[in-house]
Scaffold this motif. Structure first.
Motif: not given
Length: 275
Positions: A30, A32-34, A36, A116, A118, A121-123, A164, A166
């Motif tokens: 997954t 995520c941009n820090r 979002t 999430t 965070e 996000c994208h998995t 980013i 992870y």
């Protein structure tokens, strides 16, 4: 010296067996941009930019944002997943180029948007019924992504880092002293969770916490799976600051959701939720 004696009083025999496999499963990852949230999207709400700035500073000082002088109704009304999605960074701009196993892949179809803690996000490798396998090791066989973090669109958040993040989970082996983890692949295994699937320790822990917080605050966060169901309100920004986020931090300890005992989650699950 007594510690050395205790150490050698329990001899351990270790057996190592080599096993050749043509392929191995690649983990779900997954990304995520820090940050979002997209500040250009927030511009349509006059108070939001200052809210995220001031609330981020309040959180660092363990304070609570003051909503008394807010005129914008968006702060007090329940929000939707569509609203959070529209306020977030676009996946199409985040992923520029994607490669896996040395071949170019379509970024948009190989990453699943997921909320999430965070944010949005994208998995990758999200389909449990069609897990991606790898045949070779090395940089050329890995997941390679060219990003555009779009820092020019960042807004104020509690974590002001750029880049980013992870997240991935390892396979469950032996855990919790001498106990085996629950064999979730067993045909006799029944998922005890109501809202998360598949069963994992983290899902177990999160559902316990989120159930407690929902009973206390009467709403859920966008990462709670119940937010996708009917008639379950997502917290307003005011409710999120004054109840939801505070309670999540308070309950996020094993003393409130002791899911590690008795093989992660077992028949004690209902007792844990009822406390």
């Amino acid at each position: 010296m007594s510690e050395i004696g205790d150490y050698y009083s329990y001899p351990i025999a270790t057996k190592v067996t080599n096993k050749i496999r043509n392929t191995i499963e690649f983990p779900a990852v997954t990304i995520c941009n820090r940050c979002t949230l997209n500040k250009t999207r927030l511009a349509s709400y006059p108070d939001l930019e200052s809210y995220f700035r001031d609330s981020s500073l309040q959180q660092k000082s363990s304070g609570v944002y003051n909503f008394d002088d807010i005129d914008d109704g968006i702060m007090l009304q329940p929000l939707s997943l569509d609203w959070w999605t529209n306020m977030s960074m676009d996946a199409s701009s985040l992923f520029h180029l994607c490669y896996f196993g040395g071949e170019s892949i379509d970024c948009s179809s190989n990453f699943l948007p997921v909320f999430t803690n965070e944010g949005l996000c994208h998995t990758f490798n999200f389909n449990a019924s069609d897990i991606v396998n790898v045949k070779n090791s090395g940089n050329g066989a890995n997941l390679i992504i060219n990003y555009n973090i779009a820092q020019q669109y960042y807004t104020f958040r509690e974590n002001m880092a750029a880049g980013i993040k992870y997240v991935y989970l390892p396979d469950p082996y032996m855990a919790f002293d001498e106990m085996d983890c629950v064999d979730t692949n067993s045909p006799d295994f029944v998922n005890p969770l109501k809202y998360y699937s598949p069963y994992t320790y983290d899902h177990c822990f999160m559902e316990c916490i989120q159930t407690k917080v929902f009973n206390l605050c009467g709403c859920v966060g966008p990462s709670d799976p119940r937010s996708r169901g009917p008639d379950v309100p997502i917290c307003s920004l005011e409710k999120q600051d004054t109840c939801y986020s505070i309670s999540i931090r308070e309950y996020h300890t094993p003393s409130y959701c002791n899911t590690r005992s008795n093989q992660c989650c077992d028949s004690r699950w209902e007792q844990i939720l009822s406390k």
